[in-house]
Design a protein around this motif. Structure first.
Motif, PDB file in Angstrom:
ATOM      1  N   ALA A  44       0.852  -1.090  -0.037  1.00 50.25           N
ATOM      2  CA  ALA A  44       0.113  -0.173   0.114  1.00 50.25           C
ATOM      3  C   ALA A  44       0.862   1.296   0.047  1.00 50.25           C
ATOM      4  N   ASP A  45       1.939   1.171   0.820  1.00 46.73           N
ATOM      5  CA  ASP A  45       2.886   2.336   0.916  1.00 46.73           C
ATOM      6  C   ASP A  45       3.675   2.511  -0.719  1.00 46.73           C
ATOM      7  N   VAL A  53      -1.545   7.755  -5.319  1.00 44.97           N
ATOM      8  CA  VAL A  53      -3.079   7.657  -4.912  1.00 44.97           C
ATOM      9  C   VAL A  53      -3.036   7.071  -3.515  1.00 44.97           C
ATOM     10  N   ALA A  54      -3.897   7.324  -2.672  1.00 45.09           N
ATOM     11  CA  ALA A  54      -4.248   6.957  -1.525  1.00 45.09           C
ATOM     12  C   ALA A  54      -4.898   5.360  -1.672  1.00 45.09           C
ATOM     13  N   GLY A  61     -10.558  -2.073   0.232  1.00 40.85           N
ATOM     14  CA  GLY A  61      -9.326  -1.801  -0.301  1.00 40.85           C
ATOM     15  C   GLY A  61      -8.120  -2.898  -0.318  1.00 40.85           C
ATOM     16  N   LEU A  62      -8.195  -3.621   0.950  1.00 37.08           N
ATOM     17  CA  LEU A  62      -7.186  -4.758   1.087  1.00 37.08           C
ATOM     18  C   LEU A  62      -7.552  -5.706  -0.055  1.00 37.08           C
ATOM     19  N   ALA A  63      -8.916  -6.017  -0.152  1.00 33.93           N
ATOM     20  CA  ALA A  63      -9.171  -6.908  -0.962  1.00 33.93           C
ATOM     21  C   ALA A  63      -8.689  -6.743  -2.540  1.00 33.93           C
ATOM     22  N   HIS A  74      -7.901  -0.516 -11.383  1.00 36.21           N
ATOM     23  CA  HIS A  74      -8.505   0.706 -10.631  1.00 36.21           C
ATOM     24  C   HIS A  74      -7.305   1.705 -10.920  1.00 36.21           C
ATOM     25  N   LEU A  75      -6.241   1.456 -10.981  1.00 37.39           N
ATOM     26  CA  LEU A  75      -5.027   2.445 -11.186  1.00 37.39           C
ATOM     27  C   LEU A  75      -5.135   3.111 -12.521  1.00 37.39           C
ATOM     28  N   ALA A  76      -5.436   2.298 -13.627  1.00 38.98           N
ATOM     29  CA  ALA A  76      -5.833   2.881 -14.893  1.00 38.98           C
ATOM     30  C   ALA A  76      -6.969   3.585 -14.988  1.00 38.98           C
ATOM     31  N   GLY A  77      -7.904   3.665 -14.208  1.00 40.05           N
ATOM     32  CA  GLY A  77      -8.924   4.456 -14.243  1.00 40.05           C
ATOM     33  C   GLY A  77      -8.966   5.813 -13.658  1.00 40.05           C
ATOM     34  N   ARG A  78      -7.884   5.988 -13.153  1.00 40.78           N
ATOM     35  CA  ARG A  78      -7.668   7.356 -12.314  1.00 40.78           C
ATOM     36  C   ARG A  78      -7.010   8.369 -13.317  1.00 40.78           C
TER      37      ARG A  78
END
Length: 78
Positions: A44-45, A53-54, A61-63, A74-78
């Motif tokens: 995560a860090d 991104v947080a 979130g852990l899932a 998720h990251l590509a959609g940001r």
């Protein structure tokens, strides 16, 4: 490209317990491959530092951290 970088971060975060190749080929959650809770926090860090991104440390979130494809999307959609 994002998925490959995430796989490398998994390898780094797990101190090599899971290789980038194993993470890329995973058909099961990363925790089933041996990603520990400490490694999840490191991951995560690392994602926060790398992608700016947080990462939500809730159950949802852990899932997401447990699934490279989901995290990549998720990251590509940001």
């Amino acid at each position: 490209m994002i998925k490959e970088r995430l796989a490398a971060l998994v390898a780094e975060s797990s101190d090599g317990a899971i290789t980038a190749e194993e993470a890329m080929a995973a058909t099961v959650p990363l925790t089933a491959l041996g990603l520990t809770s400490i490694a999840q926090l490191r991951l995560a860090d690392a994602i926060e530092a790398e992608f700016g991104v947080a990462v939500d440390l809730t159950e949802e979130g852990l899932a997401l951290l447990d699934d490279l494809d989901g995290m990549s999307r998720h990251l590509a959609g940001r």
